[in-house]
Design a protein around this motif. Sequence first.
Motif, mmCIF file in Angstrom:
data_model
loop_
_atom_site.group_PDB
_atom_site.id
_atom_site.type_symbol
_atom_site.label_atom_id
_atom_site.label_comp_id
_atom_site.label_asym_id
_atom_site.label_seq_id
_atom_site.Cartn_x
_atom_site.Cartn_y
_atom_site.Cartn_z
ATOM 1 N N THR A 1 -12.315 0.457 55.938
ATOM 2 C CA THR A 1 -12.426 0.980 54.575
ATOM 3 C C THR A 1 -12.948 2.415 54.583
ATOM 4 O O THR A 1 -12.478 3.270 53.824
ATOM 5 C CB THR A 1 -13.349 0.071 53.745
ATOM 6 N N ASP B 1 -6.216 -0.641 50.514
ATOM 7 C CA ASP B 1 -7.307 -1.304 51.219
ATOM 8 C C ASP B 1 -7.262 -2.808 50.965
ATOM 9 O O ASP B 1 -7.692 -3.274 49.917
ATOM 10 C CB ASP B 1 -8.647 -0.728 50.751
ATOM 11 N N GLU B 2 -6.743 -3.540 51.909
ATOM 12 C CA GLU B 2 -6.581 -4.992 51.772
ATOM 13 C C GLU B 2 -6.088 -5.356 50.381
ATOM 14 O O GLU B 2 -6.701 -6.163 49.683
ATOM 15 C CB GLU B 2 -7.917 -5.701 52.054
HETATM 16 MG MG LIG Z 1 -13.103 -3.085 54.160
#
Ligand SMILES: [Mg+2]
Lengths: 265, 261
Positions: free
Chosen positions: A47, A159-160
Amino acid sequence: MGSISFRNVDKVFGHGTGGVKALDDINLDIADKEFVAIVGPSGCGKTTCLRMVAGFEAASAGSVLVNGRPVTAPGPDRAVVFQQFALFPWKTVRENIELGLRNKNLPVGERNDLVASALKLMNLETHVDAFPHQLSGGMQQRVAIARAYVLDPEVLLMDEPFGALDAQTRVVMQEELVRLARHNPRTVLFITHAVEEAVYLADRVAIMTRRPGRIKEVLDIKAVRERENWDSHARIEDVMDLESFVHLRTHIWKSLREEKGFKDV
Amino acid sequence: MASVASRRTLIGGMTVIGLVVLWFGLTTFTGLVTGARFPSPAEFWLSLKQINGRGYAGSTLASHAFHSLKLVLMGFTVAVLTGVPLGLWMGWNRRVEAFINPVFLIIRPIPPLAWIPLAILWLGLGDAAKILVIWFSAFVPSVINAFTGVRNIDKPILEAARMLGTPRLRMVREVILPASLPMIFTGLRLSLQASWTTLVAAELVGALVGVGFVLNMAQQDIYPGMILVGMVTVGILGWVTTLLLARVERRALAWNVAARD
Ligand SMILES: [Mg+2]
Ligand SMILES: Nc1ncnc2c1ncn2[C@@H]1O[C@H](COP(=O)(O)OP(=O)(O)O)[C@@H](O)[C@H]1O
């Protein structure tokens, strides 16, 4: 144009003895219109990498470049799709998607056309006037993706993005993202926990070590995909059954398992 | 849902009826509580007739009530219009907070009612003194809740707005303000309560008209029936204004899951 470069990037959170080194000498070059996924154990700094490209976080050492220029602040040239969607709950679907275009001061007509095509692309036409809380998680993430895509960004940072979705919705969204990426290629930096997702979506997969995160290995998926003609299979499960896919997936799993305990995999 | 709601109304209605029966029972029927301590329903009714007809403490109930309501709404409005922007600004700008917070730390421990003597000294027994004390008391909850609202905004939402290139003024109007709105309304509810409390106290201490003045006069006249009329009037006014505010809130927060039901 939308290349991304990490040059000898370190990131330390906090100061002095209380400081935590999150990233250690990250080097990675992502070409224009390339789709790169980063996988790694949780807390390894995935991240943080993405947030530095987005301009939310500054490198402690080294530099993060987009199109050869250091990133200084967030901006619509680098659209972010957040894991928890981060939609504006007080804005309708249309208003959420429209905000970035209003900020660009586009004329109303052009704006409406762009919003309409983004709504169509993400199959959101029947939910234009709904508020986010009236939508399912999958629908909310579609809005978030539409909000990012409508900006016509050089770089897309995810991000995911499917981490909060249930398994079925996730598969649908993965297929849609592939469709989107083929229809309108962008430079994408995609972060995920899910190895299969990374192999299915990305041109290259970067594997990170546990904290402090380093790039351990970068795998070229695109070469295999083209050689083995994965795109001739419409469904994700057919691709995932291919021997070449399984081979890559297992390789990444093993590499990750060295980094984290068995329990995390 | 509907059946639960109607059951609640039913139970609520029964409680009210029970209280009225108890009131009759303790006063008129058994005489356990004498009229010198608490009025019977008949005495209450007579007081109500008197203040609505001939008037009491200088005017009729309607004009006392209207005057109090006017002052509350004015003080509340001034407090909200100054308090909410200040709270938002303090929440958004750490330097502003650093400047203003010490003032708050000094002033906050002083109960708002303690300002009443000074306000009367400055501005006399008229409306201005009341609006000033209402402002003091209603200001604080508005500021603090608006401030907390900004500080508690989900960070990704702010980042999303920045990523979309949202300019400053639009950021305030379309992101920070609506994101803080649930907390702002919590502040408004507390401010409204504070406004009524302070107004009645201020009118009790020094006033020439108003519901608090009615209460003060009735106490000096040892007139329990009229005291109850004053109390019930304040209760109803507070209840109605709170209800109106809740309606505004429901409208403004239609997008908010937590605010529904
Ligand atoms: Mg993360
Ligand atoms: N704002 C922050 N302050 C302090 N530490 C942080 C901050 N953000 C991340 N970290 C730490 O940096 C490391 C990497 O975090 P992150 O990039 O979120 O990892 P990942 O996304 O791979 O799970 C973690 O140990 C995390 O606790």
